[in-house]
Motif scaffolding. Structure first.
Motif, mmCIF file in Angstrom:
data_model
loop_
_atom_site.group_PDB
_atom_site.id
_atom_site.type_symbol
_atom_site.label_atom_id
_atom_site.label_comp_id
_atom_site.label_asym_id
_atom_site.label_seq_id
_atom_site.Cartn_x
_atom_site.Cartn_y
_atom_site.Cartn_z
ATOM 1 N N ALA A 35 6.639 -52.737 22.250
ATOM 2 C CA ALA A 35 5.336 -52.633 22.933
ATOM 3 C C ALA A 35 5.308 -53.548 24.152
ATOM 4 O O ALA A 35 4.802 -53.176 25.221
ATOM 5 C CB ALA A 35 4.203 -53.001 21.970
ATOM 6 N N ASP A 38 7.425 -51.982 26.845
ATOM 7 C CA ASP A 38 6.801 -50.745 27.327
ATOM 8 C C ASP A 38 5.589 -51.018 28.216
ATOM 9 O O ASP A 38 5.247 -50.201 29.073
ATOM 10 C CB ASP A 38 6.349 -49.874 26.146
ATOM 11 N N THR A 39 4.924 -52.154 27.982
ATOM 12 C CA THR A 39 3.712 -52.449 28.740
ATOM 13 C C THR A 39 3.956 -53.535 29.803
ATOM 14 O O THR A 39 3.015 -54.168 30.273
ATOM 15 C CB THR A 39 2.563 -52.878 27.794
ATOM 16 N N SER A 201 -9.208 -57.202 18.827
ATOM 17 C CA SER A 201 -9.478 -55.760 18.802
ATOM 18 C C SER A 201 -10.825 -55.398 19.420
ATOM 19 O O SER A 201 -11.050 -54.243 19.778
ATOM 20 C CB SER A 201 -9.425 -55.245 17.362
ATOM 21 N N MET A 226 -1.881 -58.818 18.324
ATOM 22 C CA MET A 226 -1.554 -57.546 17.655
ATOM 23 C C MET A 226 -2.405 -56.365 18.135
ATOM 24 O O MET A 226 -2.177 -55.249 17.702
ATOM 25 C CB MET A 226 -1.684 -57.659 16.129
ATOM 26 N N SER A 227 -3.382 -56.604 18.978
ATOM 27 C CA SER A 227 -4.217 -55.514 19.499
ATOM 28 C C SER A 227 -3.819 -55.252 20.948
ATOM 29 O O SER A 227 -4.518 -55.642 21.890
ATOM 30 C CB SER A 227 -5.694 -55.886 19.399
ATOM 31 N N PHE A 228 -2.701 -54.588 21.106
ATOM 32 C CA PHE A 228 -2.167 -54.375 22.459
ATOM 33 C C PHE A 228 -3.078 -53.473 23.286
ATOM 34 O O PHE A 228 -3.408 -53.785 24.427
ATOM 35 C CB PHE A 228 -0.757 -53.769 22.382
ATOM 36 N N SER A 229 -3.459 -52.334 22.723
ATOM 37 C CA SER A 229 -4.208 -51.384 23.555
ATOM 38 C C SER A 229 -5.586 -51.922 23.906
ATOM 39 O O SER A 229 -6.071 -51.734 25.031
ATOM 40 C CB SER A 229 -4.299 -50.010 22.894
ATOM 41 N N SER A 230 -6.218 -52.607 22.973
ATOM 42 C CA SER A 230 -7.524 -53.196 23.264
ATOM 43 C C SER A 230 -7.405 -54.273 24.345
ATOM 44 O O SER A 230 -8.187 -54.308 25.307
ATOM 45 C CB SER A 230 -8.129 -53.806 21.996
ATOM 46 N N ILE A 232 -4.929 -54.858 26.555
ATOM 47 C CA ILE A 232 -4.512 -54.307 27.848
ATOM 48 C C ILE A 232 -5.677 -53.545 28.480
ATOM 49 O O ILE A 232 -5.965 -53.686 29.672
ATOM 50 C CB ILE A 232 -3.286 -53.387 27.658
ATOM 51 N N GLY A 233 -6.355 -52.742 27.657
ATOM 52 C CA GLY A 233 -7.469 -51.940 28.164
ATOM 53 C C GLY A 233 -8.603 -52.783 28.721
ATOM 54 O O GLY A 233 -9.220 -52.443 29.730
ATOM 55 N N LYS A 234 -8.861 -53.908 28.055
ATOM 56 C CA LYS A 234 -9.904 -54.824 28.559
ATOM 57 C C LYS A 234 -9.569 -55.302 29.953
ATOM 58 O O LYS A 234 -10.431 -55.390 30.825
ATOM 59 C CB LYS A 234 -9.997 -56.054 27.635
#
Lengths: 263, 256
Positions: A35, A38-39, A201, A226-230, A232-234
Motif C-alpha cells: 500500500a 502503491d500510494t 478511519s 492502518m486507514s490508508f484510504s481515509s 489519503i482521502g482526507k
C-alpha cells in the motif's frame, strides 16, 4: 494522487502486528508495504504496541524485536518507534536505549497504559528529551460511555505535560481516531510542542481544515494508522493550500529525526 | 458514472456541516465527479414528525432533480406513518425508504416496522439502513448511543426475504460475513456500501468476494465525510465489474 506522487510523503503513524503465534504477521506487513509503495509514500514509521493490559518488559521487548524484524525486511520503506510500558521505569529506559542505539528507531510509542501526564511517565519523557526524540502517544477524547480505554490520553493530558516539558516533542496520535476532534484541537491549540498526526478511519469533512486552522500545518504530520484510504482521502479532499498539504506530508520540523538516520 | 447511495441535506445539531444545502451539495458532488446522489433529510432524523423533513427535502431539491434522488425517512412508531410513506412515494416521487430505529427509538422487528417494510416491498421501494450517521466515539452528549442493530437486521431478513435492503456506513465486510453465517444473504437482496471498509488491507475485496460485485454500491456519507476516501478506493479497486459498483447496481435497484 498527484499530491502524493509529486511530493515527499512520510507516514509517521502505522503499525506491524503479531500473528496468532506471537510472530510477525507477515501477510499484514506485506499488505502495508505494498500500500505504501502503491500510494507513493517514501517512509512508514511503525510501532507494535500491546493494546490491552499492562505489558511486561519481556512483552514490550518482544514487540520491538518483531518491529525490527519487519524493518530488516523493508529497510528502505520502514523505520520504527520503540513501544514501552512506562510503568516499568528502569526497563523502559533501557529499552529506549536498545531501540535507538541498536535498532535505529526514531522515537518512542506509548499506548494507553498511563495518561501521558501521569508522573510515572516523567522519567521516560526526560529520557526522550535528553536523546532529542519524539514521543508518539495513542490519544482520543472519547465521548462514548462506558469508557473502554480509561487511561487513553486526551488533549488536556497532553497540554499538562507539554507545559511541564516545553522542550519535549509530543505527537498526539490520530485526530481521525474516532474521538471528539473539535474538543482535541481546542485543548492542544496553545501548546506549540504538541504535534498531531492526521491518521485514523474518521474522515469527517472539515477535520483537516480545522486542524490546519487551529494549530497550523507546521504542527501536523501525515499518518495512516492502518486507514490508508481515509487518511489519503482526507489529504486529497481538504480545502487547504497546496503548500500546507506538502508541509503535512513531510513536516520539516521532523526531518532532523530522519536525517540523523541517513534518510 | 458514479451514483452515491448515501448523502444528506439539512441541519445537523451537533456540528457545523458544510455543503448541507441542495445548491452547495450539488456543486460539491459535481466537483468530485459524483453524477447522482440518493439524498435524505437530516431534519427528518430529529423532527418528531419526520414528514415535515421529507416535505422540506422535496422542496429543497426541486431545482436539482438531475442531481438528487430523494429517499423518505419514516418513523413507523409515529402516528400517520403509512399515509406519510405513501405520500412520499406517490406524490413526492421518492425512490427509497430510509430507517433510523436507533434515533427514533423503535426496533426493526416491531410490528409496525415489519408492516412498513412489507408495504415498501409491495411498492417496489428498497430500504436503506445506514449503520450510523457519525462515528459513535465522537458523539455529542445528546446524540444516540446506538448504531444499527445487527440482531434486528438478521431477524428482519428472516421475515422480509423479498425486500431489497441497502446497508451503508458500517463495517460492511463484517456485517456481510455475519449474515452469511446465518444464511441470510441467499436471495442477493442486500446491498452494501464500502464507506467504512478499507481497500489496502483487502477488506473491500473480502466484501466483494462475500456478496459479489452485484451487491456492492458507492456511498460517501457526504456532506458529513470527505468523498475522496471513497474515490481513492475506486481508483485502486482492480475488478472488471467496477461499473456495477459505481452506478449500475443502484440504477438497477432504483429502476433509473
Amino acid at each position: 494522487m498527484d499530491l502524493f506522487k509529486n511530493n515527499k510523503v512520510i507516514n509517521w503513524h502505522d503499525h506491524v502486528w503479531l500473528d496468532d503465534k506471537g510472530n510477525l504477521d507477515e501477510r499484514r506487513l506485506e499488505l502495508t508495504i505494498k500500500a505504501a509503495y502503491d500510494t507513493y509514500m517514501d517512509l512508514i514509521v511503525s510501532s507494535l504496541p500491546v493494546l490491552k493490559g499492562n505489558p511486561t518488559p519481556e512483552e514490550f521487548r518482544h514487540c520491538n524485536d518483531v518491529q525490527y524484524q519487519a524493518i530488516k525486511k523493508h529497510p528502505n520503506m520502514m523505520k520504527g518507534m520503540a513501544f514501552i510500558n512506562p510503568g516499568y521505569v528502569k526497563e523502559s529506559l533501557e529499552e529506549i536505549d536498545r531501540c535507538i542505539n541498536e535498532f535505529g528507531f526514531l522515537g518512542i510509542k506509548l499506548y494507553n497504559q498511563y495518561h501521558i501526564s501521569n508522573p510515572v511517565v516523567r522519567d521516560v519523557i526526560e529520557k526522550c528529551i535528553k536523546l532529542d526524540i519524539p514521543i508518539l502517544e495513542h490519544a482520543a477524547k472519547l465521548n462514548y460511555k462506558p469508557e473502554l480505554q480509561p487511561f487513553t490520553s486526551n488533549g488536556e493530558h497532553f497540554a499538562k505535560v507539554a507545559s511541564l516539558y516545553p522542550e519535549g516533542v509530543f505527537i498526539h496520535a490520530h485526530i481521525g481516531g474516532g474521538g471528539d476532534w473539535q474538543w482535541t484541537l481546542k485543548a492542544i491549540e496553545e501548546f506549540p510542542n504538541i504535534y498531531l498526526d492526521i491518521s485514523g478511519s474518521v474522515c469527517d469533512e472539515g477535520i483537516i481544515e480545522a486542524a490546519n486552522s487551529y494549530i497550523g500545518s507546521k504542527r501536523l504530520l501525515f499518518g495512516t494508522d492502518m486507514s490508508f484510504s481515509s487518511s489519503i482521502g482526507k489529504m486529497l479532499g481538504a480545502d487547504i493550500s497546496y503548500e500546507d498539504k506538502v508541509e503535512i506530508l513531510n513536516n520539516k520540523k521532523f526531518e532532523k529525526y530522519l536525517m540523523r538516520r541517513g534518510i | 458514472m458514479i451514483i452515491d447511495v448515501n448523502t444528506y441535506l439539512g441541519h445537523w445539531p451537533f456540528r457545523k456541516i458544510k455543503y448541507n444545502q441542495a445548491q452547495t451539495l450539488s456543486k460539491h458532488l459535481d466537483n468530485k465527479q459524483v453524477d447522482l446522489a440518493c439524498v435524505s433529510s437530516i431534519n427528518s432524523i430529529f423532527y418528531k414528525d419526520t414528514q415535515q423533513g421529507n416535505i422540506e427535502l422535496s422542496e429543497e431539491i426541486k431545482d436539482y432533480k438531475n442531481k438528487f434522488i430523494p429517499f423518505a425517512i419514516i418513523n413507523p412508531s409515529y402516528a400517520g406513518w403509512k399515509k406519510d410513506f405513501i405520500y412520499c412515494i406517490e406524490e413526492l416521487k421518492m425512490k427509497g425508504l430510509e430507517l433510523y430505529p436507533y434515533y427514533h427509538d423503535y426496533k426493526l422487528t416491531d410490528e409496525n416496522s415489519i408492516e412498513l417494510i412489507n408495504l415498501a416491498t409491495e411498492m417496489n421501494i428498497p430500504i436503506h439502513l445506514p449503520c450510523a450517521v457519525e462515528n459513535i466515539r465522537q458523539k455529542h452528549w445528546l446524540d444516540t448511543n446506538k448504531n444499527l442493530s445487527l440482531e434486528e437486521l438478521d431477524q428482519v431478513l428472516a421475515v422480509c426475504e423479498n425486500t431489497k435492503f441497502i446497508v451503508s456506513n458500517g463495517s460492511s465486510h463484517e456485517i456481510a460475513e455475519y449474515l452469511i453465517e446465518r444464511k441470510k444473504l441467499k436471495n442477493n437482496n442486500v446491498y452494501f456500501d464500502f464507506a467504512r471498509v478499507e481497500i489496502f488491507n483487502d477488506d473491500l475485496y473480502k466484501l466483494i468476494d462475500t456478496v459479489s460485485a452485484d451487491n456492492v454500491v458507492f456511498g460517501s456519507v457526504s456532506p458529513f465525510q470527505y468523498i475522496e476516501p471513497q474515490l481513492v478506493k475506486l481508483q485502486y479497486l482492480t475488478i472488471k465489474d467496477i461499473d456495477k459498483i459505481k452506478s449500475d447496481n443502484i440504477k438497477k435497484l432504483l429502476n433509473l
